[in-house]
Scaffold this motif. Sequence first.
Motif, PDB file in Angstrom:
ATOM      1  N   ILE A 335     -49.267  44.322  94.708  1.00  0.00           N
ATOM      2  CA  ILE A 335     -50.473  43.527  94.483  1.00  0.00           C
ATOM      3  C   ILE A 335     -50.399  42.936  93.082  1.00  0.00           C
ATOM      4  CG2 ILE A 335     -52.992  43.554  94.419  1.00  0.00           C
ATOM      5  CD1 ILE A 335     -52.915  46.096  96.095  1.00  0.00           C
ATOM      6  N   LYS A 336     -50.501  41.622  92.996  1.00  0.00           N
ATOM      7  CA  LYS A 336     -50.463  40.941  91.708  1.00  0.00           C
ATOM      8  C   LYS A 336     -51.861  40.605  91.197  1.00  0.00           C
ATOM      9  CE  LYS A 336     -47.108  39.835  89.992  1.00  0.00           C
ATOM     10  NZ  LYS A 336     -46.207  40.554  89.057  1.00  0.00           N
ATOM     11  N   HIS A 337     -52.770  40.271  92.111  1.00  0.00           N
ATOM     12  CA  HIS A 337     -54.132  39.931  91.701  1.00  0.00           C
ATOM     13  C   HIS A 337     -55.041  39.974  92.925  1.00  0.00           C
ATOM     14  CE1 HIS A 337     -57.082  38.013  88.939  1.00  0.00           C
ATOM     15  NE2 HIS A 337     -57.607  37.589  90.088  1.00  0.00           N
ATOM     16  N   VAL A 338     -56.282  40.417  92.693  1.00  0.00           N
ATOM     17  CA  VAL A 338     -57.306  40.405  93.740  1.00  0.00           C
ATOM     18  C   VAL A 338     -58.490  39.607  93.223  1.00  0.00           C
ATOM     19  CG1 VAL A 338     -58.865  41.760  95.188  1.00  0.00           C
ATOM     20  CG2 VAL A 338     -56.582  42.635  94.656  1.00  0.00           C
ATOM     21  N   GLY A 339     -58.952  38.636  93.991  1.00  0.00           N
ATOM     22  CA  GLY A 339     -60.081  37.817  93.585  1.00  0.00           C
ATOM     23  C   GLY A 339     -61.397  38.563  93.679  1.00  0.00           C
ATOM     24  N   ASP A 340     -62.422  38.044  93.030  1.00  0.00           N
ATOM     25  CA  ASP A 340     -63.751  38.637  93.109  1.00  0.00           C
ATOM     26  C   ASP A 340     -64.170  38.766  94.570  1.00  0.00           C
ATOM     27  OD1 ASP A 340     -63.804  38.694  90.380  1.00  0.00           O
ATOM     28  OD2 ASP A 340     -65.028  36.876  90.155  1.00  0.00           O
ATOM     29  N   HIS A 341     -64.822  39.890  94.858  1.00  0.00           N
ATOM     30  CA  HIS A 341     -65.320  40.189  96.195  1.00  0.00           C
ATOM     31  C   HIS A 341     -64.190  40.328  97.208  1.00  0.00           C
ATOM     32  CE1 HIS A 341     -68.663  37.381  94.519  1.00  0.00           C
ATOM     33  NE2 HIS A 341     -68.729  38.582  93.955  1.00  0.00           N
TER      34      HIS A 341
END
Length: 401
Positions: A335-341
């Motif tokens: 996982i490199k990035h998870v957006g808001d919500h």
Amino acid sequence: MLETDQASKVSKVLDDDDLLREIIIRVGFPTTLVRAALVCKRWYHHASEPAFLRHFCERHLSCLLGFYVEDREDHKMASIRFFSLLNKPRELAAIVRSLLGYSWDAYRSAPANFLCSRNGRVFISLYDQVNRSKFTVGAHSPLCPERGLTVVPPFPHIEIQDGYSRTMNDLFSVDEVNDLSLLHVLVVSNMQRTKSTVHVHMWRHGDGVWRTYLTLDTDQLLDPRREPKSVLANNKIYIASAQSDIVVFDLIASSISMFQLPQGVEYGDTDTMLAQAQDASGVYLIHAKKLQLHIWLHKGDNWLLVDTICLREMVANMWIPGYRVEDDSYAPLRIKHVGDHAEFMFLEMGRCALQLDVKCMQLRKVYVMAEEEVRLGDIHPLKMIWPPIFPALKDNPASSK
């Protein structure tokens, strides 16, 4: 006569405020919404009304324009590259061109670090060559270049007594309408991590100094981790601690609490991520295991498994260098990035970066590493500014209707 009847029908529709709001809310993009607001003062007041904006946001998810890839060499910034996501409508073409043309050359080969991108701003830290504990932060506005560069004052100096050390030193952007506010969090702990002091300072655009926001002392065992990154959500800071804990700094209640990860989940280097939830009392945890993503929501005192996403079928027909679907013993998913919500995620698989749209359950390849690249740099998504910035109304009689 026919033209008169048509004009009368159009006027009848546009003079109905309820119908007008239903028309404006369908424009789709914040940029189009701003242009619609400039038709006249009546349209302006409808489009900029807070209740209308909340409805617009619920109907149209914040537009993801693209992402930055930060490349580093020997603790220095090698480059910052922006990549536009494919199939963007003509409406956003000019915005994307300006982002592609924005220059980051000033940071090339400099002791700098890409901190984050929030609400149209990009935060870059520039370290002192002699003392790396000293650095300045620049807030860039590539979506609104006319704002210029905002230089944040140096962080407040905190004396650390013998036997104590910094265990966390982090910066958070606070979402405020048309303004810039930052929180600096410093955690100082003794060597055994049994006594800690949390120092929270706040800086608002226009202030020349950082101001003390909160100071907390605790005897709880705090062992903050660098990964996954801490999250500020709904006036609470969620911090990964030890192997399976999450520490919560409640900025309103001035308190510290702690809860554990779901059973069987432990922190790994790249297989867990935190993200703010829509609910004011919750936080998401995303956990990757082989080709599965588990999305957990912590609300109250309980964990709820919201979704389990299997990527096997999605990647089976994708050309992904360095990856074989049939090899179950190989777990390449990161996982490199998870957006808001948890609306979207950026993942690393083999030598590719993938973007997963969680709502539409669509996975696409957005970047392939060149042969000379050893590793995939950090990914920082960039979304449209929300709420949109409406220009000040001019006292123009022609636009007053």
